[in-house]
Structures are given as structure tokens and as C-alpha cells.
Scaffold this motif. Structure first.
Motif, PDB file in Angstrom:
ATOM      1  N   PHE A 171       0.847  -1.194   0.000  1.00 40.21           N
ATOM      2  CA  PHE A 171       0.000   0.000   0.000  1.00 40.21           C
ATOM      3  C   PHE A 171       0.883   1.244   0.000  1.00 40.21           C
ATOM      4  CE2 PHE A 171      -2.488  -3.261   2.312  1.00 40.21           C
ATOM      5  CZ  PHE A 171      -3.548  -3.378   1.421  1.00 40.21           C
ATOM      6  N   ALA A 172       0.779   2.025  -1.055  1.00 37.06           N
ATOM      7  CA  ALA A 172       1.648   3.196  -1.205  1.00 37.06           C
ATOM      8  C   ALA A 172       1.353   4.280  -0.182  1.00 37.06           C
ATOM      9  CB  ALA A 172       1.508   3.764  -2.624  1.00 37.06           C
ATOM     10  N   ASP A 173       0.123   4.298   0.350  1.00 35.53           N
ATOM     11  CA  ASP A 173      -0.266   5.370   1.270  1.00 35.53           C
ATOM     12  C   ASP A 173      -0.043   4.999   2.739  1.00 35.53           C
ATOM     13  OD1 ASP A 173      -2.194   3.399   1.182  1.00 35.53           O
ATOM     14  OD2 ASP A 173      -3.852   4.774   1.615  1.00 35.53           O
ATOM     15  N   ARG A 174       0.668   3.881   2.996  1.00 36.73           N
ATOM     16  CA  ARG A 174       0.891   3.453   4.376  1.00 36.73           C
ATOM     17  C   ARG A 174       2.369   3.368   4.687  1.00 36.73           C
ATOM     18  NH1 ARG A 174      -3.475  -1.271   5.972  1.00 36.73           N
ATOM     19  NH2 ARG A 174      -5.337  -0.191   5.247  1.00 36.73           N
ATOM     20  N   ARG A 175       2.680   3.571   5.955  1.00 32.64           N
ATOM     21  CA  ARG A 175       4.057   3.410   6.411  1.00 32.64           C
ATOM     22  C   ARG A 175       4.322   1.939   6.654  1.00 32.64           C
ATOM     23  NH1 ARG A 175       4.410   7.293  11.436  1.00 32.64           N
ATOM     24  NH2 ARG A 175       6.671   7.068  11.169  1.00 32.64           N
ATOM     25  N   GLY A 176       5.583   1.601   6.871  1.00 26.44           N
ATOM     26  CA  GLY A 176       5.970   0.205   6.990  1.00 26.44           C
ATOM     27  C   GLY A 176       5.440  -0.488   8.222  1.00 26.44           C
ATOM     28  N   SER A 177       5.539  -1.806   8.214  1.00 28.33           N
ATOM     29  CA  SER A 177       5.144  -2.681   9.310  1.00 28.33           C
ATOM     30  C   SER A 177       3.692  -2.420   9.722  1.00 28.33           C
ATOM     31  CB  SER A 177       6.110  -2.509  10.490  1.00 28.33           C
ATOM     32  OG  SER A 177       6.010  -3.595  11.385  1.00 28.33           O
ATOM     33  N   LEU A 178       3.406  -2.356  11.037  1.00 26.55           N
ATOM     34  CA  LEU A 178       2.032  -2.156  11.510  1.00 26.55           C
ATOM     35  C   LEU A 178       1.809  -0.748  12.044  1.00 26.55           C
ATOM     36  CD1 LEU A 178       1.420  -5.546  13.398  1.00 26.55           C
ATOM     37  CD2 LEU A 178       0.698  -4.909  11.092  1.00 26.55           C
ATOM     38  N   ALA A 217      15.449 -10.804  16.187  1.00 25.85           N
ATOM     39  CA  ALA A 217      14.354  -9.881  16.491  1.00 25.85           C
ATOM     40  C   ALA A 217      13.799  -9.234  15.231  1.00 25.85           C
ATOM     41  CB  ALA A 217      14.826  -8.805  17.471  1.00 25.85           C
ATOM     42  N   GLY A 218      14.658  -8.987  14.242  1.00 28.57           N
ATOM     43  CA  GLY A 218      14.180  -8.477  12.964  1.00 28.57           C
ATOM     44  C   GLY A 218      13.888  -7.000  12.919  1.00 28.57           C
ATOM     45  N   MET A 219      14.317  -6.232  13.929  1.00 23.41           N
ATOM     46  CA  MET A 219      14.093  -4.793  13.924  1.00 23.41           C
ATOM     47  C   MET A 219      15.328  -4.088  13.369  1.00 23.41           C
ATOM     48  SD  MET A 219      12.123  -4.259  17.534  1.00 23.41           S
ATOM     49  CE  MET A 219      11.143  -2.920  16.896  1.00 23.41           C
ATOM     50  N   SER A 220      15.106  -2.928  12.765  1.00 21.78           N
ATOM     51  CA  SER A 220      16.220  -2.213  12.153  1.00 21.78           C
ATOM     52  C   SER A 220      15.998  -0.709  12.250  1.00 21.78           C
ATOM     53  CB  SER A 220      16.375  -2.623  10.683  1.00 21.78           C
ATOM     54  OG  SER A 220      17.394  -1.872  10.053  1.00 21.78           O
ATOM     55  N   MET A 221      17.087   0.018  12.383  1.00 18.42           N
ATOM     56  CA  MET A 221      17.023   1.476  12.367  1.00 18.42           C
ATOM     57  C   MET A 221      17.295   2.022  10.975  1.00 18.42           C
ATOM     58  SD  MET A 221      18.992   2.252  15.992  1.00 18.42           S
ATOM     59  CE  MET A 221      19.321   3.962  15.551  1.00 18.42           C
ATOM     60  N   GLY A 222      17.324   1.135   9.979  1.00 11.69           N
ATOM     61  CA  GLY A 222      17.511   1.566   8.597  1.00 11.69           C
ATOM     62  C   GLY A 222      18.777   1.054   7.940  1.00 11.69           C
ATOM     63  N   LEU A 223      19.615   0.329   8.690  1.00  7.64           N
ATOM     64  CA  LEU A 223      20.883  -0.142   8.134  1.00  7.64           C
ATOM     65  C   LEU A 223      20.692  -1.267   7.120  1.00  7.64           C
ATOM     66  CD1 LEU A 223      23.981  -0.283   8.015  1.00  7.64           C
ATOM     67  CD2 LEU A 223      23.925  -1.703  10.070  1.00  7.64           C
ATOM     68  N   THR A 224      19.669  -2.106   7.301  1.00  5.09           N
ATOM     69  CA  THR A 224      19.491  -3.287   6.451  1.00  5.09           C
ATOM     70  C   THR A 224      19.526  -2.934   4.969  1.00  5.09           C
ATOM     71  OG1 THR A 224      18.113  -4.289   8.164  1.00  5.09           O
ATOM     72  CG2 THR A 224      18.039  -5.295   5.996  1.00  5.09           C
ATOM     73  N   THR A 281       7.431  -6.778  21.171  1.00  4.36           N
ATOM     74  CA  THR A 281       8.020  -7.145  19.884  1.00  4.36           C
ATOM     75  C   THR A 281       9.540  -7.075  19.886  1.00  4.36           C
ATOM     76  OG1 THR A 281       7.798  -6.795  17.489  1.00  4.36           O
ATOM     77  CG2 THR A 281       8.020  -4.831  18.850  1.00  4.36           C
ATOM     78  N   ALA A 282      10.111  -6.230  20.761  1.00  4.35           N
ATOM     79  CA  ALA A 282      11.566  -6.049  20.769  1.00  4.35           C
ATOM     80  C   ALA A 282      12.312  -7.318  21.126  1.00  4.35           C
ATOM     81  CB  ALA A 282      11.953  -4.933  21.738  1.00  4.35           C
ATOM     82  N   ARG A 283      11.694  -8.224  21.885  1.00  5.01           N
ATOM     83  CA  ARG A 283      12.419  -9.405  22.351  1.00  5.01           C
ATOM     84  C   ARG A 283      12.458 -10.525  21.325  1.00  5.01           C
ATOM     85  NH1 ARG A 283      10.909 -12.141  26.505  1.00  5.01           N
ATOM     86  NH2 ARG A 283       8.830 -11.289  26.817  1.00  5.01           N
ATOM     87  N   SER A 284      11.731 -10.392  20.201  1.00  6.85           N
ATOM     88  CA  SER A 284      11.905 -11.433  19.170  1.00  6.85           C
ATOM     89  C   SER A 284      11.106 -11.226  17.902  1.00  6.85           C
ATOM     90  CB  SER A 284      11.548 -12.823  19.734  1.00  6.85           C
ATOM     91  OG  SER A 284      10.201 -12.881  20.100  1.00  6.85           O
ATOM     92  N   ALA A 285      10.052 -10.417  17.908  1.00  3.21           N
ATOM     93  CA  ALA A 285       9.091 -10.460  16.806  1.00  3.21           C
ATOM     94  C   ALA A 285       9.460  -9.637  15.573  1.00  3.21           C
ATOM     95  CB  ALA A 285       7.719 -10.039  17.300  1.00  3.21           C
ATOM     96  N   GLY A 286       9.976  -8.428  15.758  1.00  2.00           N
ATOM     97  CA  GLY A 286      10.419  -7.649  14.608  1.00  2.00           C
ATOM     98  C   GLY A 286       9.413  -6.696  14.007  1.00  2.00           C
ATOM     99  N   LEU A 287       8.132  -6.823  14.332  1.00  2.00           N
ATOM    100  CA  LEU A 287       7.143  -5.872  13.849  1.00  2.00           C
ATOM    101  C   LEU A 287       7.193  -4.605  14.685  1.00  2.00           C
ATOM    102  CD1 LEU A 287       4.211  -8.378  13.330  1.00  2.00           C
ATOM    103  CD2 LEU A 287       5.389  -7.125  11.524  1.00  2.00           C
TER     104      LEU A 287
END
Length: 448
Positions: free
Chosen positions: A180-187, A393-400, A277-283
Motif C-alpha cells: 500500500f503506497a499510502d501506508r508506512r511500513g510494518s504495523l 528480532a528483525g528490527m532495524s534502524m535503517g541499516l538493512t 516485539t523487541a524481544r523477538s518479533a520484529g514488527l
């Protein structure tokens, strides 16, 4: 001369199984049919995505909803499901379907895969694992499907419900909302939606506490007893969720880029979601890159701790963290034993917890130092990415999305080691240990 046949030990069999899954997934994802534009992707990118899915991490530099075809998304989902449950669990299912006997060697591998101390009842546990997983994922998919039928066609709502329920329960963190172009990432679109938040949080928690605890909880009304493992996992997990929610709420309450514009309910839901989510989920329902540095560093600590043993989550595990805290408390109080719920913790468990923590810490520090010389990114972001990869965990500050080829290889290795665990990997790479025939005299050194 008779050639000796190589028979891998359980940790080696576990590692080889994951490698086989990752390689197979890489080949499938590199096919043109896996990409929405039918051009295919490089093998290193396919390897990265296959590793992220199999190790249920969720790191990605692709827009899953846009860049992958339906075939590619299904391949990712299958890798997540098999990687989350464990390839040996799926293999056992096939054996049970075809009524094939489970050998003792296979039971040993299952014991290693499920982090059990004995092979007794392991096949019965696998049956429960499969049943619990399918039921929980089905219920989650149903609720999410009903919720999303209010904003998208029924067929797409069903697909979204199934995809995200499997991804969330297995703590993988992949999502399709990038289409969806009008939405930000994840949830992030659902930061104030109580249904999506609570269902997602519940799926993450159930996937993160492990099937042993779920089994204990389901039999509790009949037995009125919980094992020591379940008591520790539940109490420490609840404490971390509560503490994490409070800390993130306090740090981000006045941050105009994250929680300040939200309603009081939205602020609470956002803080709780990030804590879980920080402990493993990534969303994520908040922009991780816009969080205050104090919050980002606190989330690094949560990712390092991770989920429970026997789950699809990573990190050093909540039981390891509990033993370390118990050791500190025992030392401060002048006690010799670590006691939890009126049970003394065995010395070998304490040594394993210390070893696991130090190996994990040194690996993360070394990887962060290496990437800080090869990647053009702030060090906190690199440390965040490395811990996220190791803790699956799958979280990123943008480095990926900015990783060099070398950086991708480092993150791939971290995700693989984090899913297996450094101790398991050490057993995989070393030969069989021999029993010591003597002990050295005891010595004392000054501490502190």
C-alpha cells in the motif's frame, strides 16, 4: 581399508538441516518467478532473505508486499513456518503420517531442537507442538481476517490474515503492508487499533514463551501444577513486558516523532507493543529510527535477552537472564545457591548460562566492531542491527537497506548462529569431549 561413515551428532544434524533449508530457499527465491517483476534477485540477496525467513528473524531490504510475487511470498512463509517449528518437527510429522518409527537417534536430534533435557516423551511433545501451533495460527488468522475485511476485499483479507498470523506467531516479523503506497511500513498504520495490537501481542507472546510452557498452561486446570521452567519463563517474561512498557512509555511520551501525537490509549498500546516485539518479533507500530537513543539502547537490551527456550525466538533466553540475575542476588546476599521458587539451580545450568551470555556478548561486540569499519552508519544503529540479527528480532534502524555485500554476509552468519545458539554451534564444530582423568588443585584469585 574400510572408510568410516560420517554420522553427525545431534547439534551437527540440526545445523546441517538448517543449512539445507536455507540453501533450498535461496535457490527458490533467486528464481525469476519469485520476483514481482520476474527479473529475479542476486543469490546473495536470496540467501539473505532465505536465512532471515528460516531463522525467523524478519530483517529485509525488500518490500515484501511489492517486490515478491505470490510464489515468492509463499516460499518465505513456508520457510518461516518450517524454521519456526523446526525442520525436525516437520520431518517427525511426515514420519507419523506415514507410520514410520522414530529412531532413538532422531529422538536425540528432536531433544536438541526442542532444548529438552531428556528424550522421554519427545514424540508426544512434537504432536502437541504441531497441534498447538496450527490451532493458535488458525485462531489468529481468523480474527485478523475478520478485522481486515472492513478495509480490503475478502480474498485479500484471508491471505493477509493467514500470512501475518504465521509470521507473527513464529516471531518472524515479515509483513505485506508495503504494497500500500499510502501506508508506512510494518504495523504503524494500526498503532491505535486495539484489535490488531492485542491479537498481535498475544500471538508474539504465545510464540515466544515456547510450547513447553503452553502445554503446561493447558494442563494446569487438571494438574494444578507448573514446572519450574514454566514459572521462571512466565514470571520473567511478564516482568520484562511490564518494565519495557513503562520505560518506553516514559522515554517516548513527549517524542513528537513517535508517541506524542497519539491518544493516551495509543501511547499505552504503542509502548506495550514495542516492549513485546523487541524481544523477538520484529514488527513495529512506531518508527524505530525516530525513537530516542535511550529507547533504542533499551530495546537492544531487550533483544539481547530474547524469548524463552523451545520457542522460535532468539537472544540469550529469559531463563538464562533469570539465572544471571539470581546469581547476582545470591552473591549480594552471601548465599551459595541460586534458588528459584524453592528449587536450587544446578551448577551446570549456571555455567551454561554464563558461557552462553559471554559467547553471545563477545560475538555481538566483535560483529559490531567489524561492521563499524565497513558500513557507513552511526554505531548505535550498527549495534542495534547486529543485536537484532543475533537475537532474531528483525528490527532495524535503517541499516538493512544500506548493507554492503560484506555486511550482508556478516548479518547472515549472525542470524544463523543466533537461531542455533553459540553453544550448539560450538558442539557442532568441535569433536566429542573426553572425560577428564584428573583435577588440578584449587586456586583463588582476587575479585572486585
Amino acid at each position: 581399508m574400510k572408510i568410516k561413515r560420517f554420522r553427525p551428532n545431534p547439534p551437527q544434524a540440526l545445523a546441517f538441516g538448517f543449512i539445507l533449508m536455507i540453501v533450498t530457499g535461496s535457490i527458490l527465491l533467486s528464481l525469476p518467478i519469485s520476483s514481482s517483476d520476474r527479473t529475479g534477485m542476486s543469490f546473495i540477496d536470496a540467501l539473505f532473505m532465505a536465512t532471515s525467513a528460516t531463522c525467523v528473524t524478519g530483517l529485509s531490504f525488500f518490500n515484501i508486499g511489492q517486490d515478491f510475487s505470490f510464489f515468492g511470498q509463499i516460499v518465505l512463509l513456508l520457510l518461516v513456518q518450517i524454521g519456526g517449528l523446526g525442520f525436525m518437527t516437520i520431518a517427525t510429522l511426515a514420519a507419523l503420517v506415514f507410520r514410520r518409527r522414530i529412531s532413538f537417534r532422531e529422538r536425540l536430534i528432536l531433544q536438541e531442537a526442542m532444548n529438552q533435557n531428556t528424550t522421554e516423551g519427545i514424540v508426544r511433545l512434537i504432536r502437541k507442538v504441531l497441534l498447538y501451533a496450527l490451532v493458535i495460527e488458525a485462531v489468529g488468522a481468523l480474527i485478523l481476517t475478520i478485522r481486515w475485511t472492513f478495509e480490503m476485499p475478502f480474498g485479500r483479507a484471508v491471505y493477509f490474515g493467514v500470512f501475518h498470523s504465521i509470521s507473527i506467531f513464529n516471531n518472524a516479523g515479515f509483513d505485506l503492508f508495503g504494497m500500500f503506497a499510502d501506508r508506512r511500513g510494518s504495523l504503524m498504520h494500526y498503532v491505535e487499533d486495539p484489535i490488531v495490537n492485542l491479537v498481535t501481542v498475544l500471538l508474539i507472546i504465545l510464540g515466544g514463551i515456547g510450547f513447553i510452557v503452553i502445554s503446561d498452561l493447558l494442563t494446569y486446570p487438571k494438574t494444578r501444577k507448573l514446572t519450574l521452567h514454566s514459572k521462571v519463563v512466565l514470571s520473567v517474561s511478564a516482568g520484562l513486558i511490564g518494565l519495557g512498557t513503562l520505560v518506553i512509555f516514559l522515554f517516548e511520551f513527549t517524542n513528537p516523532m513517535t508517541m506524542q501525537p497519539l491518544s493516551p490509549i495509543g501511547k499505552t498500546l504503542g509502548a506495550m507493543f514495542q516492549s513485546v516485539t523487541a524481544r523477538s518479533a520484529g514488527l513495529s507500530t512506531l518508527d524505530v529510527g525516530m525513537l530516542r537513543q535511550a529507547t533504542q539502547f533499551f530495546m537492544i537490551i531487550l533483544m539481547f535477552i530474547g524469548a524463552a527456550p523451545g520457542s522460535s525466538g532468539g537472544g540469550i533466553k529469559v531463563t538464562t537472564f533469570a539465572i544471571l540475575i539470581g546469581a547476582m542476588i545470591a552473591m549480594v546476599r552471601g548465599k551459595e545457591d541460586i534458588v528459584m521458587f524453592r528449587h536450587r539451580i544446578a551448577k551446570d545450568r549456571i555455567y551454561k548460562a554464563i558461557t552462553f551470555t559471554l559467547l553471545s556478548f563477545f560475538l555481538i561486540v566483535f560483529a559490531a566492531m567489524v561492521l563499524s569499519t565497513t558500513e557507513d552508519f552511526p554505531f548505535l544503529g550498527i549495534l542495534f542491527e547486529v543485536t537484532s540479527a543475533y537475537g532474531t528480532a528483525g528490527m532495524s534502524m535503517g541499516l538493512t537497506s544500506q548493507l554492503t555485500t560484506f555486511g550482508k554476509v556478516v548479518i547472515i552468519l549472525l542470524m544463523f548462529v543466533g537461531r542455533l545458539g553459540p553453544v550448539t554451534l560450538a558442539f557442532t564444530l568441535t569433536s566429542k569431549s573426553e572425560k577428564e582423568l584428573f583435577r588440578y588443585p584449587e586456586g583463588k584469585i582476587t575479585i572486585g
